[in-house]
Structures are given as C-alpha cells and as structure tokens.
Design a protein around this motif. Structure first.
Motif, PDB file in Angstrom:
ATOM      1  N   TRP A 256       0.830  -1.212   0.000  1.00  0.00           N
ATOM      2  CA  TRP A 256       0.000   0.000   0.000  1.00  0.00           C
ATOM      3  C   TRP A 256       0.860   1.257   0.000  1.00  0.00           C
ATOM      4  CZ3 TRP A 256      -4.103   2.529  -1.135  1.00  0.00           C
ATOM      5  CH2 TRP A 256      -4.272   3.830  -0.627  1.00  0.00           C
ATOM      6  N   PHE A 278      -4.194   5.775   6.781  1.00  0.00           N
ATOM      7  CA  PHE A 278      -4.124   4.712   5.794  1.00  0.00           C
ATOM      8  C   PHE A 278      -2.930   3.767   6.020  1.00  0.00           C
ATOM      9  CE2 PHE A 278      -5.925   8.106   2.687  1.00  0.00           C
ATOM     10  CZ  PHE A 278      -7.152   8.055   3.344  1.00  0.00           C
ATOM     11  N   ARG A 284      -7.261   1.670   6.700  1.00  0.00           N
ATOM     12  CA  ARG A 284      -7.696   1.734   5.292  1.00  0.00           C
ATOM     13  C   ARG A 284      -9.117   1.222   5.148  1.00  0.00           C
ATOM     14  NH1 ARG A 284      -2.438   0.013   4.852  1.00  0.00           N
ATOM     15  NH2 ARG A 284      -2.980  -2.176   4.419  1.00  0.00           N
TER      16      ARG A 284
END
Length: 406
Positions: A256, A278, A284
């Motif tokens: 990510w 995040f 997330r």
C-alpha cells in the motif's frame, strides 16, 4: 527421467460429465491406465455438451478424457456385467459419480466390488455424499455453489448473484479426489486393503471458506456481496481503466505504501502516502470509500498498459482482466506449457488446457486424444481373458458397443 508416479495402476473411470472424468484425466496424466467405461449408444452425456464437433465428440469430452482407453459395455446384460466384474477385479481404482445407491442396484457398488477385490480404492463423487438427510437428492455444481454460501458473497449488492462460469465445485472436488485416491493407494501399501472414498461437492465447497465461517462463528458478522472489492482488505479489487479492466492487490501495508507513493508522484490523490489513517489495514478499511474514490479516478484516466507498467515498476501486484484469447497468447502460460496441442485423426490440431502438474523427473503431458465410444473394446476384453470368438459374439450381440472410426 523416471516413469510417471502411477505407472502400473489401473483405473476404471465409470463416471460422466465433469468431476469424475476430471479425476480420470488427472490419474492418466500421472501414468495410470485409465479405462473410460460408457453406456452403449450415446455414451457419456459429456459427448454432447459444449462445443459439439459431431455426433461422436465434443470439446468438453476431448478435454476431460484425453489419455484414456474407451470401453462401452451393456452392464444390464449378464455377460456385460461379468466383463465389468472381471475388469474391476483387475483394477486398483474405481471412480464413479452417480447418485448414491444407483451402482449398488447395478452390482457395481463398493460392497460388491470390494468383496471381490479387497485392494480396490473406490471413489464416489456426488452432490451431497453418501450420508446425511440430503444424500438421496440430485445435484450439480450450481446447486452446491448456491448451498455453500459462496454464491451469496459474490456479485453486486442488491442484485441476484452471478453464475461463477467455471465449475468450481466439480473441479475442486475432483482435485480432492485425486489427492484422496493417491493417499489411499499409499495406505494400501501398508494395509493391503483399499477403501471407499466418499466426496461431496457441497462438502468441498464449504471447506473452501477461508474467512467467512469464522467471520460468523467468531465475529458474528455475515459476509455479504461487495461488488468489485473486499471491504476487509483495502485495497484489493477490480478497477476500470480507459480501455479495459484490471485488478490491484495493495492490501498489505508495504505494498500500500508503495502504491500510495506512486499515486502522489503521478498526479493522483495528494496525501495518500503520508496520511497516517491509511498506514494500517484497519485504518484503510475504515476509510475505504475515500481510498476507492481516489484510486478509481487515477485508474480511469489511464489505459490498462500504462497503469500496469507503473504498478509493476512500483512492485505492486496487479494484472489485466484477460479474455480467454489473451490468456492463450500469454507468454507465461506458453512458457509453463499450459496449452496442450494434440493431433486428432478427424479434427486436426486440438489446443486444450494442460494440467498444472510439474515434476522434475517426468513429463505428465498427455499426448493421446480422448477415445471414440468403445474404441478399445476388443483390446480390453482380450486383456481380461476373453477369446476372439467370445469378443466377436459380445460385439455382435451389442454387449460391447463401438462407433466405427471415421
């Protein structure tokens, strides 16, 4: 090079359509002598299922029955039943996928055959198995997919679930059958006895749930339809580019972060890479819609090739959603030998999917095409001790049936 693992093993494939024939094809690739037994006249119903070439063969049958020998015998005739019993006496494995009880009435159930041949590994595949309140019910892969809870989790929220379009229940059950049969053969080395393997499409699909069952039994949450992504694994899903669809798997923290940095560097949403909300999967997931909105916008502004090139450069797992023609041309599929080319006497070159077996010291690629109905009747009967005159009589009376090769 070694011989194939199952060289010397004889398999009677008394099955039809998909799950059972797939087992026989796998065992043939592993070296077994697989004898495909079919009813006289029409044979396996799979001969007339999908991509029918003529009254004798279909692409479906050619794919599932390559590498086997063909026998067509009328087991309702006492002489045909005797031939089948003699064949099963010589066999190591018997595979069937009829409704429970059907072969018992024909004298070909496990009790009858194992009494004659105690070393026989007898594998039954059915919709619900040979026990339980639904054992008597008919079923196909579609039924098991609906019953198993899998179908309820796929598709667009609020709409009926789609058909999966691959025979997941049949193929997964068939794969388990191959594993169970080879394990039973290994066990027979020590015990000297075979056994009955009872596999159900419903059981095997239920066993596939890697998260849904504990979601409910431990977390109290029922999995639901989620459309094109997985709410519990942000970011993991399908996205539409300017000229096609692709998938991105950036659900792990490290992938990510690389993906988020790429987005910022290439004109995507600002702050994704530095936003601490995040940095964890739970974060997330909690802000999934915000993330999806930004990623969809970034992907939609580019072509598939451009998106994949950037993701590959950032080491983010991704792939184009490929059509079958693109899969066949995929260099990876070609490099792995996943397309078999066979030469058929009537149909010319056949291109069919290979099996995924890869052994270091033997080749399991099947070169022999699927048999015509009853193609090896005389050969197999002779191996069982029938004389030429007896074989001729069985053929003349229709106990042994075959279609003449064109």
């Amino acid at each position: 090079m070694q011989g194939r693992p199952l060289d010397g093993i004889r398999v009677v494939d008394y099955s039809h359509f998909l799950a059972g024939p797939y087992v026989g094809r796998c065992l043939a690739a592993l070296g077994a002598d697989v004898i495909k037994v079919e009813r006289p006249g029409t044979g396996d119903a799979g001969r007339q299922h999908a991509t029918v070439l003529d009254e004798r063969q279909s692409g479906y049958f050619l794919q599932l029955n390559m590498g086997k020998r063909g026998l067509s015998v009328n087991v309702k005739d006492p002489r045909g039943r005797d031939l089948m019993h003699r064949l099963c006496d010589s066999a190591d494995v018997f595979v069937e996928n009829y409704r429970p009880g059907a072969l018992d009435r024909a004298g070909l159930g496990y009790a009858d055959l194992s009494a004659r041949n105690p070393g026989l590994v007898y594998c039954s595949i059915s919709a619900y198995g040979h026990t339980g309140p639904d054992a008597h019910r008919p079923g196909f892969g579609l039924i098991a997919e609906a019953k198993s809870g899998i179908m309820a989790m796929v598709g667009t929220p609020g709409e009926p679930p789609p058909l999966l379009r691959i025979s997941l229940g049949d193929m997964y059950t068939g794969s388990h059958a191959v594993a169970a049969i080879t394990a039973a053969l290994l066990g027979r080395v020590r015990s000297g006895r075979g056994q009955h393997i009872d596999l159900a499409l419903y059981d095997t699909l239920f066993s596939m749930h890697e998260y849904a069952v504990q979601n409910w039994t431990i977390g109290g949450v029922l999995p639901e339809q989620t459309g094109h992504d997985m709410p519990a694994s942000t970011l993991y899903g399908v996205f539409r580019a300017a000229d096609g669809d692709l998938v991105i798997a950036a659900q792990q923290d490290d992938s990510w972060r690389r993906f988020a940095d790429l987005l910022e560097a290439s004109g995507g949403p600002a702050g994704f890479g530095t936003d601490t909300r995040f940095h964890t999967l739970s974060g997330r997931n909690a802000h999934r819609e915000e993330i999806l909105s930004g990623v969809r916008y970034w992907v939609a502004a580019r072509g598939v090739a451009e998106v994949l090139a950037q993701l590959d450069a950032a080491d983010v797992p991704c792939a184009k959603v490929q059509r079958i023609d693109e899969v066949l041309d995929d260099p990876q599929i070609q490099a792995r030998g996943m397309v078999i080319e066979q030469q058929h006497p009537r149909y010319g070159t056949l291109r069919l999917p290979n099996l995924p077996f890869r052994f270091s010291d033997c080749d399991t690629t099947i070169t022999e095409v699927a048999p015509d109905l009853g193609q090896h009747n005389a050969e197999i009967a002779a191996e069982l001790g029938f004389t030429p005159s007896e074989i001729e009589s069985l053929q003349a009376d229709g106990v042994l049936f075959s279609t003449a090769a064109g």
